[in-house]
Design an enzyme around this catalytic site. Sequence first.
Site, PDB file in Angstrom:
ATOM      1  N   SER A  29       0.982  -1.240  -0.009  1.00 45.32           N
ATOM      2  CA  SER A  29       0.123   0.029   0.097  1.00 45.32           C
ATOM      3  C   SER A  29       0.726   1.323  -0.078  1.00 45.32           C
ATOM      4  O   SER A  29       0.225   2.366   0.239  1.00 45.32           O
ATOM      5  CB  SER A  29      -0.823  -0.025   0.975  1.00 45.32           C
ATOM      6  OG  SER A  29      -0.067  -0.131   2.276  1.00 45.32           O
ATOM      7  N   HIS A 162     -41.011  21.996  -9.828  1.00 45.19           N
ATOM      8  CA  HIS A 162     -41.104  20.871 -10.904  1.00 45.19           C
ATOM      9  C   HIS A 162     -40.525  21.638 -12.118  1.00 45.19           C
ATOM     10  O   HIS A 162     -41.007  21.344 -13.102  1.00 45.19           O
ATOM     11  CB  HIS A 162     -42.503  20.589 -11.127  1.00 45.19           C
ATOM     12  CG  HIS A 162     -43.348  20.391  -9.903  1.00 45.19           C
ATOM     13  ND1 HIS A 162     -43.681  19.227  -9.411  1.00 45.19           N
ATOM     14  CD2 HIS A 162     -44.124  21.315  -8.860  1.00 45.19           C
ATOM     15  CE1 HIS A 162     -44.218  19.294  -8.406  1.00 45.19           C
ATOM     16  NE2 HIS A 162     -44.681  20.275  -7.923  1.00 45.19           N
ATOM     17  N   SER A 283     -15.839  23.284 -27.712  1.00 41.75           N
ATOM     18  CA  SER A 283     -16.078  22.010 -28.228  1.00 41.75           C
ATOM     19  C   SER A 283     -15.367  21.886 -29.310  1.00 41.75           C
ATOM     20  O   SER A 283     -14.841  22.724 -29.849  1.00 41.75           O
ATOM     21  CB  SER A 283     -17.536  21.974 -28.649  1.00 41.75           C
ATOM     22  OG  SER A 283     -17.708  21.082 -29.810  1.00 41.75           O
ATOM     23  N   LYS A 289     -19.735  26.525 -29.334  1.00 38.83           N
ATOM     24  CA  LYS A 289     -19.945  26.300 -27.740  1.00 38.83           C
ATOM     25  C   LYS A 289     -18.959  26.845 -26.736  1.00 38.83           C
ATOM     26  O   LYS A 289     -17.954  26.711 -27.066  1.00 38.83           O
ATOM     27  CB  LYS A 289     -19.892  24.701 -27.999  1.00 38.83           C
ATOM     28  CG  LYS A 289     -20.852  23.976 -29.037  1.00 38.83           C
ATOM     29  CD  LYS A 289     -22.140  24.194 -28.233  1.00 38.83           C
ATOM     30  CE  LYS A 289     -22.504  23.344 -27.076  1.00 38.83           C
ATOM     31  NZ  LYS A 289     -22.669  21.995 -27.252  1.00 38.83           N
ATOM     32  N   GLU A 296     -20.759  20.878 -14.741  1.00 41.28           N
ATOM     33  CA  GLU A 296     -20.690  19.439 -14.982  1.00 41.28           C
ATOM     34  C   GLU A 296     -20.074  18.354 -14.332  1.00 41.28           C
ATOM     35  O   GLU A 296     -20.385  17.656 -13.742  1.00 41.28           O
ATOM     36  CB  GLU A 296     -20.695  19.177 -16.716  1.00 41.28           C
ATOM     37  CG  GLU A 296     -21.781  19.718 -17.317  1.00 41.28           C
ATOM     38  CD  GLU A 296     -21.590  19.966 -18.700  1.00 41.28           C
ATOM     39  OE1 GLU A 296     -22.647  19.506 -19.720  1.00 41.28           O
ATOM     40  OE2 GLU A 296     -20.731  20.333 -19.138  1.00 41.28           O
ATOM     41  N   GLN A 328      -7.335  -2.134   4.933  1.00 37.94           N
ATOM     42  CA  GLN A 328      -6.501  -1.357   3.993  1.00 37.94           C
ATOM     43  C   GLN A 328      -7.273  -0.566   2.906  1.00 37.94           C
ATOM     44  O   GLN A 328      -6.737   0.302   2.225  1.00 37.94           O
ATOM     45  CB  GLN A 328      -5.320  -2.284   3.527  1.00 37.94           C
ATOM     46  CG  GLN A 328      -4.234  -1.436   2.611  1.00 37.94           C
ATOM     47  CD  GLN A 328      -2.879  -2.435   2.557  1.00 37.94           C
ATOM     48  OE1 GLN A 328      -2.124  -2.666   3.377  1.00 37.94           O
ATOM     49  NE2 GLN A 328      -3.039  -3.017   1.204  1.00 37.94           N
ATOM     50  N   LYS A 331      -8.244   3.603   2.713  1.00 35.44           N
ATOM     51  CA  LYS A 331      -7.221   4.675   2.020  1.00 35.44           C
ATOM     52  C   LYS A 331      -7.702   5.409   1.007  1.00 35.44           C
ATOM     53  O   LYS A 331      -7.838   6.278   0.572  1.00 35.44           O
ATOM     54  CB  LYS A 331      -5.881   4.557   2.386  1.00 35.44           C
ATOM     55  CG  LYS A 331      -5.527   4.276   3.662  1.00 35.44           C
ATOM     56  CD  LYS A 331      -4.105   3.707   4.023  1.00 35.44           C
ATOM     57  CE  LYS A 331      -4.046   3.026   5.529  1.00 35.44           C
ATOM     58  NZ  LYS A 331      -4.961   1.859   5.368  1.00 35.44           N
TER      59      LYS A 331
END
Length: 463
Positions: A29, A162, A283, A289, A296, A328, A331
């Site tokens: 690890s 809504h 884009s 764009k 996002e 372990q 982590k």
Amino acid sequence: MSDAPTKQKLWGGRFTGKTDPLMHAFNQSLKYDQRMHAVDIRGSIAYAKSLTLVGILTNQEEAKMIEGLKAVGKEWEDGVFVPQEDDEDIHTANERRLSEIIGPLGGKLHTGRSRNDQVATDVRLWLLDEVKATESNLKALIRVLVERADNEKQYILPGYTHLQRGQPIRWAHLLLSYALSFRNDLDRLRQLVPRISVLPLGSGALAGNPFCVDRELLAKELGFQSVAENSLWGVADRDFIAEYLMWSSLVMVHMSKMAEDLIIYSTAEFGFVTLSDAYSTGSSMMPQKKNPDSLELLRGKAGRLFGNMAGFMMTLKGLPSTYNKDLQEDKEPLFDTVDNLSACLSIAEGVIATLTVHGEKMRAALTMDVLATDLADYLVRKGIPFRETHHVSGRAVALAEARQCQINQLTLADFKSLHKEFTEDIYKVFDFEASVERREAIGGTSKKMVERQIAVLRSALED
Ligand code: ARG
């Protein structure tokens, strides 16, 4: 594939066979737990001191050991620590290096201690430091929301339920609703601290410490608020990690809601806000764009952090008592969550700080029908029951729809045909500013109540 290292492992005494190389890598690890190097050294220094107090180390040995531990710590800080193949984790790496520097005396450090109580101590210490950083990131986000709200109290937009236009609200009121969720997150984060700040060290492998080290002194030395009262629990408890991951998931739920609102409001169709270039991307195909990638990603990261939490809960589920190597697996999700949450909080702060707000677009989205509740309330103030006035107002909306006009364009005769209590002053209802100002009970969208929220949030930021 190369062979696993053949040198004596820390725990190699009872072994005759070699570790499978894949198993060696699987078990290791160090590549991720090395970020706990500083807390591991801190824990060891405190432990060395406690060993002296019970006569395991002399004062000179303690001094030499602490000097050695500091030297190991410095190698990490300077980026010159050289990991060896056999360093299974940060604990074995530091101990191995300590013994290289100070000789066989290094072998006394682990007296009565196990990596089980050591790792539990390290993660807690590490997380306590991180919580402080998280707290200040979270406060910075709340602060920027509150500052914007204070500066932009004049903008009124439709409030949605809504995702349909409901009633007019102040833009500041919306910002403060986000800030309030984050303020509660701040409270909840602080409430986690006493449960993180519990010392496992001195629990040994599972049964406790046979050399009677003074655990209360150890706790004091390391800044823990309390001592784990049960050694079996001390080596195994990871609830504080589960809680932190749950807490982060909830923060991200709040974050994703705010992101989603702003993504919608930044579309050409709404046009209420424009994201700064600093937090947008283009884009590769469509030249026009400008995408709200920052928002996002904030929304998307919510899924990832929830996944870390859900995955770790599955790791804990069904474990037998005390330490098991499954632990372990705490982590990577924890580190990933801490890193991503910190990035999300900073990005969100930047997005909010640099957003351009289009008050005129918000205003233009306010159609008269969002005052239909106010129209019903007008008759309520003349003593008519709300259930009846709701119908009358609904009929006014329908009539305006049939006439293809706004409700304020109906004539007084139209209104009177719907209810005899309508008089000339009905036209005063059709005023968005007046509508928001009427919401003057605590928690409402009036200017005064917005200012009250700002004061409440500012005082929460002070302590
Ligand atoms: N690297 C281990 C972990 O993170 C340390 C504890 C190992 N203990 C043991 N008995 N193998 O959990």
